[in-house]
Design an enzyme around this catalytic site. Structure first.
Site, PDB file in Angstrom:
ATOM      1  N   SER A   1      -1.631  -4.375 -10.159  1.00  0.00           N
ATOM      2  CA  SER A   1      -0.345  -5.056 -10.286  1.00  0.00           C
ATOM      3  C   SER A   1      -0.528  -6.573 -10.232  1.00  0.00           C
ATOM      4  O   SER A   1      -1.508  -7.086  -9.671  1.00  0.00           O
ATOM      5  CB  SER A   1       0.612  -4.614  -9.174  1.00  0.00           C
ATOM      6  OG  SER A   1       0.286  -5.246  -7.949  1.00  0.00           O
TER       7      SER A   1
ATOM      8  N   LYS B   1       0.140  -4.020   5.255  1.00  0.00           N
ATOM      9  CA  LYS B   1       1.112  -2.975   5.584  1.00  0.00           C
ATOM     10  C   LYS B   1       0.820  -1.679   4.837  1.00  0.00           C
ATOM     11  O   LYS B   1       1.333  -0.626   5.215  1.00  0.00           O
ATOM     12  CB  LYS B   1       2.543  -3.439   5.320  1.00  0.00           C
ATOM     13  CG  LYS B   1       2.926  -3.632   3.870  1.00  0.00           C
ATOM     14  CD  LYS B   1       4.399  -3.988   3.761  1.00  0.00           C
ATOM     15  CE  LYS B   1       4.818  -4.142   2.304  1.00  0.00           C
ATOM     16  NZ  LYS B   1       6.248  -4.467   2.183  1.00  0.00           N
ATOM     17  N   ASP B   2      -0.011  -1.719   3.770  1.00  0.00           N
ATOM     18  CA  ASP B   2      -0.387  -0.504   3.039  1.00  0.00           C
ATOM     19  C   ASP B   2      -1.523   0.254   3.716  1.00  0.00           C
ATOM     20  O   ASP B   2      -1.805   1.393   3.348  1.00  0.00           O
ATOM     21  CB  ASP B   2      -0.822  -0.846   1.604  1.00  0.00           C
ATOM     22  CG  ASP B   2       0.334  -1.324   0.734  1.00  0.00           C
ATOM     23  OD1 ASP B   2       1.495  -1.024   1.079  1.00  0.00           O
ATOM     24  OD2 ASP B   2       0.071  -1.994  -0.282  1.00  0.00           O
TER      25      ASP B   2
ATOM     26  N   THR C   1      16.091  -0.082  -2.190  1.00  0.00           N
ATOM     27  CA  THR C   1      14.924  -0.327  -1.342  1.00  0.00           C
ATOM     28  C   THR C   1      14.021   0.889  -1.379  1.00  0.00           C
ATOM     29  O   THR C   1      14.499   2.022  -1.461  1.00  0.00           O
ATOM     30  CB  THR C   1      15.305  -0.638   0.123  1.00  0.00           C
ATOM     31  OG1 THR C   1      14.104  -0.687   0.904  1.00  0.00           O
ATOM     32  CG2 THR C   1      16.225   0.406   0.722  1.00  0.00           C
TER      33      THR C   1
ATOM     34  N   LEU D   1      12.337   3.462   4.068  1.00  0.00           N
ATOM     35  CA  LEU D   1      13.222   4.094   5.048  1.00  0.00           C
ATOM     36  C   LEU D   1      13.545   3.119   6.179  1.00  0.00           C
ATOM     37  O   LEU D   1      14.653   3.124   6.717  1.00  0.00           O
ATOM     38  CB  LEU D   1      12.556   5.334   5.652  1.00  0.00           C
ATOM     39  CG  LEU D   1      12.323   6.539   4.738  1.00  0.00           C
ATOM     40  CD1 LEU D   1      11.635   7.647   5.523  1.00  0.00           C
ATOM     41  CD2 LEU D   1      13.621   7.042   4.147  1.00  0.00           C
ATOM     42  N   ARG D   2      12.566   2.294   6.546  1.00  0.00           N
ATOM     43  CA  ARG D   2      12.742   1.314   7.631  1.00  0.00           C
ATOM     44  C   ARG D   2      13.890   0.361   7.311  1.00  0.00           C
ATOM     45  O   ARG D   2      14.760   0.114   8.151  1.00  0.00           O
ATOM     46  CB  ARG D   2      11.423   0.541   7.802  1.00  0.00           C
ATOM     47  CG  ARG D   2      11.513  -0.703   8.677  1.00  0.00           C
ATOM     48  CD  ARG D   2      10.223  -1.520   8.601  1.00  0.00           C
ATOM     49  NE  ARG D   2       9.944  -2.026   7.272  1.00  0.00           N
ATOM     50  CZ  ARG D   2      10.512  -3.106   6.740  1.00  0.00           C
ATOM     51  NH1 ARG D   2      11.383  -3.800   7.430  1.00  0.00           N
ATOM     52  NH2 ARG D   2      10.189  -3.501   5.523  1.00  0.00           N
ATOM     53  N   ARG D   3      13.879  -0.180   6.092  1.00  0.00           N
ATOM     54  CA  ARG D   3      14.936  -1.111   5.708  1.00  0.00           C
ATOM     55  C   ARG D   3      16.284  -0.403   5.636  1.00  0.00           C
ATOM     56  O   ARG D   3      17.289  -0.905   6.146  1.00  0.00           O
ATOM     57  CB  ARG D   3      14.607  -1.737   4.352  1.00  0.00           C
ATOM     58  CG  ARG D   3      13.423  -2.694   4.396  1.00  0.00           C
ATOM     59  CD  ARG D   3      12.970  -3.077   2.992  1.00  0.00           C
ATOM     60  NE  ARG D   3      11.849  -4.018   3.027  1.00  0.00           N
ATOM     61  CZ  ARG D   3      10.910  -4.097   2.092  1.00  0.00           C
ATOM     62  NH1 ARG D   3      10.950  -3.292   1.047  1.00  0.00           N
ATOM     63  NH2 ARG D   3       9.930  -4.972   2.189  1.00  0.00           N
TER      64      ARG D   3
ATOM     65  N   ARG E   1      11.779   2.280  -7.005  1.00  0.00           N
ATOM     66  CA  ARG E   1      10.317   2.229  -6.988  1.00  0.00           C
ATOM     67  C   ARG E   1       9.797   1.334  -8.102  1.00  0.00           C
ATOM     68  O   ARG E   1      10.532   0.900  -8.969  1.00  0.00           O
ATOM     69  CB  ARG E   1       9.742   3.651  -7.174  1.00  0.00           C
ATOM     70  CG  ARG E   1       9.901   4.589  -5.974  1.00  0.00           C
ATOM     71  CD  ARG E   1       9.007   4.229  -4.802  1.00  0.00           C
ATOM     72  NE  ARG E   1       7.664   3.846  -5.198  1.00  0.00           N
ATOM     73  CZ  ARG E   1       6.704   4.694  -5.541  1.00  0.00           C
ATOM     74  NH1 ARG E   1       6.917   5.987  -5.542  1.00  0.00           N
ATOM     75  NH2 ARG E   1       5.511   4.244  -5.887  1.00  0.00           N
TER      76      ARG E   1
ATOM     77  N   THR F   1       8.875  -4.592 -12.081  1.00  0.00           N
ATOM     78  CA  THR F   1       9.701  -3.446 -12.480  1.00  0.00           C
ATOM     79  C   THR F   1      11.003  -3.405 -11.702  1.00  0.00           C
ATOM     80  O   THR F   1      12.081  -3.189 -12.270  1.00  0.00           O
ATOM     81  CB  THR F   1       8.920  -2.129 -12.244  1.00  0.00           C
ATOM     82  OG1 THR F   1       7.688  -2.188 -12.976  1.00  0.00           O
ATOM     83  CG2 THR F   1       9.723  -0.927 -12.697  1.00  0.00           C
ATOM     84  N   ARG F   2      10.926  -3.635 -10.396  1.00  0.00           N
ATOM     85  CA  ARG F   2      12.142  -3.561  -9.576  1.00  0.00           C
ATOM     86  C   ARG F   2      13.125  -4.674  -9.926  1.00  0.00           C
ATOM     87  O   ARG F   2      14.333  -4.444  -9.968  1.00  0.00           O
ATOM     88  CB  ARG F   2      11.769  -3.586  -8.081  1.00  0.00           C
ATOM     89  CG  ARG F   2      11.313  -2.210  -7.586  1.00  0.00           C
ATOM     90  CD  ARG F   2      11.048  -2.203  -6.104  1.00  0.00           C
ATOM     91  NE  ARG F   2       9.644  -2.437  -5.816  1.00  0.00           N
ATOM     92  CZ  ARG F   2       9.142  -2.488  -4.594  1.00  0.00           C
ATOM     93  NH1 ARG F   2       9.933  -2.348  -3.541  1.00  0.00           N
ATOM     94  NH2 ARG F   2       7.854  -2.685  -4.400  1.00  0.00           N
TER      95      ARG F   2
ATOM     96  N   CYS G   1       4.992   6.147   6.791  1.00  0.00           N
ATOM     97  CA  CYS G   1       6.015   5.934   5.745  1.00  0.00           C
ATOM     98  C   CYS G   1       7.207   6.855   5.907  1.00  0.00           C
ATOM     99  O   CYS G   1       8.281   6.578   5.409  1.00  0.00           O
ATOM    100  CB  CYS G   1       5.397   6.185   4.368  1.00  0.00           C
ATOM    101  SG  CYS G   1       4.585   4.738   3.709  1.00  0.00           S
TER     102      CYS G   1
END
Length: 361
Positions: free
Chosen positions: A28, A98-99, A145, A148-150, A167, A172-173, A261
């Protein structure tokens, strides 16, 4: 740093040659920008080395029609890169921290954590809602989003909004937001938007009382083979002590909670006057049930003295021999202590229900 024997032999045969370090990354645009920034830092330290970037697609890049939390794979954005590292096709890999799971596969370690950029979440609004905030968006506005956290935190804070999974990479988003008329706004990591040069799209930065961030968000991690002392020495110069200690505390908190996740877990950390402050929270999927606490620990970052190599120098998947071990252990203990406090107060039930509901839908 020990030399590469094979490389030296080849150089003698073919005349002087720069040693090549192969750097793995996702394909990306954001991943490439992040990797280029790490390579630039390494080049500044090692002008005599040549760096070659090897880009590849990961599972998380290929499965775009399913929410991240549903795929059930902890290493969505890392597995293929680690496979290349294991097969010695690359020497190091650059990730968004974070990944990276808090437990890495055997044989790997995070050899460097670079200075953290803005860890907060940002709101990008559809062009027709520019100038709005989440608070002032119309009733039933849809906010996209992938987290789930957000969604859990923001549903609790802004019950007049609807949250829907979105996603794809950043490009793309943003295209989906601007072209589809489906979303009034989307939530993205501020650091990613900054690195892409898209600060002008940020309509609102979410403060910790609105939405705490993901473990490791805003920081880049450099993964290497755990026994590759040469690479550990090479990348270790990139460790930012404050970022490292904050992220050790955050990762220890998440690991002890057994979060990932599929459950909403969030943190906020700060270092001030030798104190490391960690706030951590857990939420039900709809945000109706939540629990959060703050703890602090004294962190002394004095000059490191060599005690000789340890059998397992890793803490939460990180190796940092050039940062005092005592400080690292204090950060790890802070994360574990905060997680234990929440678990003792009933956080396990919130997380178990969230996990079951997520699996069922």
């Amino acid at each position: 740093m020990s030399g590469n024997g094979n490389g030296a032999a080849a150089a003698e045969e073919n005349g002087p040659k720069m040693r090549v370090i192969r750097v793995g990354t996702r394909k990306s645009q954001l991943a490439r920008i992040q990797t280029d920034s790490v390579v630039a830092m390494l080049k500044a330290f090692y002008p005599g080395l040549r760096f070659e970037i090897v880009a590849m697609s990961t599972t998380g890049d290929k499965i775009l029609d399913t929410a991240l939390s549903k795929i059930g794979e902890k290493s969505l954005f890392t597995k293929e890169l680690e496979h290349a590292l294991e097969k010695n096709e690359v020497d190091l890999v650059v990730h968004s921290l974070k990944d990276l799971p808090t437990v890495l596969p055997p044989g790997f370690t995070i050899g460097a954590i670079c200075k953290r950029e803005n860890p907060y979440d940002a709101v990008v609004f559809h062009p027709k809602f520019v100038g709005k905030t989440l608070e002032t968006l119309p009733e039933k506005s849809v906010v996209g989003t992938s987290s789930l956290r957000r969604a859990a935190q923001l549903q609790r804070k802004f019950p007049h909004l609807e949250f829907k999974s979105i996603r794809g990479n950043l490009n793309t988003r943003l295209r989906k937001l601007d072209e589809l008329q489906e979303f009034s706004a989307i939530i993205l990591a501020a650091a990613g938007l900054q690195r892409m040069g898209w600060q002008h799209r940020v309509g609102q930065i979410l403060q910790p009382e609105e939405c705490m961030y993901a473990v490791g968000q805003g920081a880049l991690g450099v993964e290497v083979r755990a026994k590759d002392q040469d690479m550990l020495d090479l990348v270790g110069v990139l460790h930012d002590p404050e970022t490292l200690l904050r992220c050790i505390a955050e990762r220890a908190f998440l690991r002890h909670l057994e979060g990932g996740c599929s459950v909403p877990v969030a943190v906020h950390t700060a270092m001030k006057d030798g104190q490391l402050y960690l706030t951590g929270g857990v939420w039900s999927l709809d945000g109706s049930d939540s629990m959060q606490e703050t703890m602090q620990a004294t962190i002394r970052v004095t000059a490191q003295h060599e005690d000789g190599p340890e059998d397992d120098p890793q803490l939460v998947g990180i190796t940092a021999r050039n940062i005092p071990r005592e400080a690292q252990l204090a950060a790890e203990n802070l994360g574990i202590s905060l997680a234990s406090l929440l678990l003792n107060k009933g956080a396990k039930n919130i997380l178990d229900v969230a996990r079951q509901l997520n699996d069922a839908h």
